[in-house]
Write an enzyme that holds these catalytic residues in place. Structure first.
Site, PDB file in Angstrom:
ATOM      1  N   TYR A  24       0.824  -1.211   0.000  1.00 12.72           N
ATOM      2  CA  TYR A  24       0.000   0.000   0.000  1.00 12.72           C
ATOM      3  C   TYR A  24       0.861   1.265   0.000  1.00 12.72           C
ATOM      4  CZ  TYR A  24      -4.014  -2.981   0.829  1.00 12.72           C
ATOM      5  OH  TYR A  24      -4.991  -3.930   0.688  1.00 12.72           O
ATOM      6  N   ASP A 253     -12.820 -17.074   8.613  1.00 11.52           N
ATOM      7  CA  ASP A 253     -11.472 -16.652   8.238  1.00 11.52           C
ATOM      8  C   ASP A 253     -10.687 -16.417   9.532  1.00 11.52           C
ATOM      9  OD1 ASP A 253      -9.182 -15.314   7.582  1.00 11.52           O
ATOM     10  OD2 ASP A 253     -10.128 -13.862   6.247  1.00 11.52           O
TER      11      ASP A 253
END
Ligand code: PMP
Length: 431
Positions: A24, A253
Site C-alpha cells: 500500500y 477466516d
C-alpha cells in the site's frame, strides 16, 4: 553489482526507493523504509545496529519470535531432504503430518485440508469450495456471498470483493468485482451483554437472499484490518444458527485469529461453533514462510467430489511446499508443547495494565485488549510518517493505521520488553 553484501545502506535504500513496491505504498512519493539485517527473539536489528522491539510479530505471524532454534532445525532438516516437490500425484511426510495435526486441533467436523500459498489464496479457495459445492448440488443459483462491513479477507479479487466496500475501495474495481452483500458490523463488544438488534441487519439479508447465497464469510470475534473490533460470541452463534436455518455455508477466516491470538486456539471456540470451511495462514509457519490452509467438513468435500467435475478445481504450483509444511508442523507442535493459554493470558494482563493509562488522554477514544492483541483507538488518524519515526526512535516497531495504534507481539515477549513497548505506545499517543 555482483554481490548484494557490498551494497551500502544508502545504495540499498536508493535502489529500494527506485524499484520496489512496498505494501500500500506510492512509487512516486515513497515513504521511508527501515533496512532490517537480522532478527532474533523479539528484536529486529537495523543496518545501523539499532535494535527494535517487535510489537507486530511481522503482521501476526512470528508468534515464537525470530530465529527460533526449533524452527531453524526443522527448516534445516527439511532442506536436506527436499525443499520442494510438486503435489500433483505426489505426497510427502511434512504435508501429511501437518494436515493430521490441523485436523486434530481444529473443530471436530473439519477433516479435509487444502494447502495454499497465502491467506488471500486460502480465502479464494474457501470461496471456490462454497461455489463449487452448490454447483455440484444442482443449486447453481447459489453464487453470492454474505459478509460483514468492516471486514477484511485479503487483496486478491475474490477476497477483495468480500472486504468492506468503502475501505476496500470497491468503486475503483466495481466493474470487475462480483457483488456481494454486506451486513452491518457487529456492535456488541466482546464481554458485553448481547444486544439482539445487533443481528437484525444480518438476519434481514440472509432471510431475503438465502436462495442466491452460497456462503457467509467472516472473521470470528476480531475484525482485524477493518478496525480491530472485538465482538460478541453471541453474534457468531446467531450467524451459525441462521446459516443452518437457511442452508448457507459458513466460512470462518481465522487467518489472523488462529493459533491462540484471542486466548482460544481458534476464535470460533469463544462461541462454541463450527464453520463449514476454515481459513488459516499467517502464524501457521511461525512467520518463517508463506503457507495457508483451507479446511472443510465432509459435507462440503463430498458435495464437491460427487458433482459434475468430480474434483475440486484448484491446484497451485507450490501447494503444500515441504519446507513450509515442515516448519509449520514444528511451529504448531512448539505452540502446543507450551502452556500457551497462560502465556497469552499473561500477555493480556500486561497489555491491559500497560495500555490502560492511555484511556485518560483527550486524544484517545478507546483502549481494548483481547488475548495478545492490544489496541489504542485515537480520535484522529495518525500521521504515519511522523509516528513511525517517533516509534523507531523509542526502539519500538509497530505500524499504526488510520486511528489505530495496536500491538500483537510475539508470545515469547518478556515482561520488560512488553513494559517498554506499552509505555512507548502510551507516550506516543499523548499528544
Ligand atoms: N484474512 C485476514 C483476516 C487477514 O488478516 C489477512 C491478512 N491481513 C488475510 C486474510 C490475507 O492474508 P495474506 O496477506 O497472507 O494474503
Amino acid at each position: 553489482m555482483s554481490d548484494n553484501n557490498l551494497l551500502s545502506t544508502e545504495q540499498l535504500l536508493a535502489l529500494d526507493k527506485q524499484h520496489i513496491w512496498h505494501p500500500y505504498a506510492s512509487m512516486i512519493d515513497a515513504p521511508p523504509v527501515y533496512p532490517v539485517v537480522s532478527a532474533r527473539g523479539v528484536r529486529l536489528k537495523l543496518a545501523d545496529g539499532t535494535e527494535l522491539i517487535d510489537g507486530l510479530s511481522s503482521w501476526w505471524s512470528a508468534i515464537h519470535g525470530y530465529n527460533h532454534p526449533v524452527l531453524n532445525q526443522a527448516a534445516k532438516e527439511q532442506l536436506e531432504a527436499m525443499s520442494h516437490v510438486m503435489f500433483g500425484g505426489i505426497t510427502h511426510p511434512s504435508a501429511v503430518k501437518l494436515a493430521k495435526l490441523l485436523v486434530d486441533i481444529t473443530p471436530p467436523t473439519l477433516n479435509k485440508v487444502f494447502f495454499s500459498d497465502s491467506g488471500s489464496v486460502a480465502v479464494e479457495v474457501a470461496i471456490k469450495m462454497a461455489l463449487q459445492y452448490w454447483y455440484s448440488m444442482g443449486r447453481k443459483e447459489k453464487q453470492q456471498l454474505l459478509t460483514l462491513k468492516n471486514g477484511y479477507h485479503g487483496d486478491t479479487f475474490g477476497a477483495m470483493a468480500t472486504c468492506d466496500p468503502v475501505t476496500g475501495m470497491h468503486h475503483m474495481f466495481s466493474e470487475a468485482l462480483p457483488k456481494h452483500l454486506f451486513a452491518d458490523a457487529p456492535r456488541t463488544r466482546f464481554g458485553d451483554e448481547f444486544d439482539e438488534t445487533d443481528i437484525s441487519s444480518f438476519k434481514r439479508l440472509i432471510e431475503k437472499n438465502h436462495q442466491s447465497l452460497a456462503a457467509v464469510i467472516l472473521e470470528p470475534i476480531v475484525q482485524g484490518a477493518g478496525g480491530m473490533n472485538f465482538y460478541s460470541p453471541d453474534y457468531l452463534k446467531r450467524v451459525r444458527q441462521l446459516c443452518n436455518e437457511y442452508d448457507v455455508l459458513l466460512i470462518a477466516d481465522e487467518i489472523a485469529t488462529g493459533f491462540g491470538r484471542t486466548g482460544k486456539l481458534f476464535a470460533c471456540e469463544h462461541a462454541n461453533i463450527e464453520p463449514d470451511i476454515l481459513c488459516l495462514g499467517k502464524c501457521l509457519t511461525g512467520g518463517y514462510l508463506s503457507l495457508a490452509a483451507t479446511l472443510c467438513n465432509d459435507k462440503v468435500a463430498n458435495g464437491i467430489c460427487q458433482g459434475e467435475a468430480g474434483v475440486f478445481m484448484h491446484g497451485p504450483t507450490f501447494m503444500a511446499n515441504p519446507l513450509a509444511t515442515a516448519i509449520a508442523y514444528a511451529s504448531v507442535q512448539l505452540l502446543l508443547s507450551q502452556d500457551w493459554q497462560q502465556l497469552v493470558k499473561n500477555l493480556e494482563t500486561q497489555l491491559l495494565a500497560g495500555l490502560s493509562p492511555a484511556k485518560a488522554f483527550d486524544t484517545v477514544n478507546d483502549v481494548r485488549v483481547l488475548g495478545s492483541i492490544g489496541v489504542i483507538e485515537l480520535k484522529q488518524p495518525v500521521d504515519m510518517a511522523v509516528i513511525q519515526k517517533q516509534l523507531v526512535d523509542r526502539g519500538i516497531w509497530v505500524r499504526p493505521f488510520g486511528k489505530l495504534v495496536y500491538t500483537i507481539p510475539p508470545y515469547i515477549i518478556g515482561d520488560e520488553d512488553i513494559a517498554t513497548l506499552t509505555a512507548g505506545l502510551v507516550d506516543i499517543v499523548k499528544n
